[in-house]
Scaffold this motif. Sequence first.
Motif, short mmCIF file in Angstrom:
data_model
loop_
_atom_site.label_atom_id
_atom_site.label_comp_id
_atom_site.label_asym_id
_atom_site.label_seq_id
_atom_site.Cartn_x
_atom_site.Cartn_y
_atom_site.Cartn_z
N CYS A 197 -22.17 -61.88 -74.14
CA CYS A 197 -20.84 -62.32 -74.57
C CYS A 197 -20.55 -61.76 -75.96
O CYS A 197 -21.47 -61.49 -76.73
N PHE A 227 -16.54 -68.15 -71.77
CA PHE A 227 -17.33 -67.14 -71.08
C PHE A 227 -18.80 -67.54 -70.96
O PHE A 227 -19.39 -67.42 -69.90
N CYS A 228 -19.40 -68.00 -72.08
CA CYS A 228 -20.86 -68.18 -72.07
C CYS A 228 -21.27 -69.63 -72.32
O CYS A 228 -22.47 -69.92 -72.36
N CYS A 236 -18.63 -63.39 -78.13
CA CYS A 236 -18.18 -64.44 -79.04
C CYS A 236 -19.15 -64.57 -80.20
O CYS A 236 -20.31 -64.17 -80.12
N CYS A 268 -17.15 -71.67 -76.00
CA CYS A 268 -16.74 -70.37 -75.44
C CYS A 268 -16.67 -70.49 -73.92
O CYS A 268 -17.64 -70.89 -73.29
#
Length: 312
Positions: free
Chosen positions: A260, A294-295, A262, A292
Amino acid sequence: MPIDPGPRLDDLVQPFRIDPFALRGRLVRLGPMVDRILSQHDYPEPVAAILGEAITLAVVLAGALKYDGIFTLQTKSDGPVRLIVADVSTDGAVRGYAQFDQDRLDAVDAEAAGSGGASPSVPGLIGSGYIAFTVDQGEHTERYQGIVALTGATLAECAQHYFRQSEQIRAGIKLSVARSGPNGAWRAGGLMLQRVPPEGGYGVIADDVEDGWRRAMVLMSSATAAELVDPQLSPHRLLYRLFHDEGVRVFETHPLEARCRCSRERIAGILRSFPPADIEEMRQDAVTTVTCEFCNTRYDFAPDEFAPLASA
Ligand SMILES: [Zn+2]
């Protein structure tokens, strides 16, 4: 000296060409990488499966482009899975997430969810909406975006519909995602064939090239969903099995990893752009928490971290 671990068989893009028919393609094999992305979330099985397919599709398509930056695939729709995002950076970092409605998902039957080896159903899980492809090469460059209505039973069909709509490229795509046993690790595979635009345009295509395209598509469709994800079947062996009579040639592979982009700094930067009232609203027990998507990494910010702007 590091010991050579031998050829990598997973988490890679394997480009290939079939020169006699002016075709190029890519075989994508995802193992620990896709398992890591899907395991970072506690998604219900059908959501994880269709996100796995979307990630594979993003990797397959990104390999067709010359770009330096981020390639993003996104669906937005009215079905139980209302949003899917998957992105791939030029250096092979991949990530993705989905948003879904649990109640509506519970009402989806097993067939639509793609159990029993079938691909997850776009009409059943995603519904109507659009699929968008974006290439972002950073500041001071133009973003490219292609967008098309979701048309097809599977994500692979939707992507093929996109190529049919958008002129030049003829492409065939096959995707597969599966777990190795109940609750086992996720694996995914993808295959894409595309015809290289000939000099002088498609008007000058010889009959044998057209026949070659049809033949290659038939061979490609003979690859089973199980073969695409079989860890015992190396990418070279699979391509040889499918296309050896056509003179397939393989090229250097590109490695992929789950990573990721981030960071604390990045999230803080985004928060600083929010109006102070919004930050205030996000605060709980004086701490502003951002997770986050995404992760799933959680970032906590102390009360004073945004003080300068909040008081301005
Ligand atoms: Zn993240």
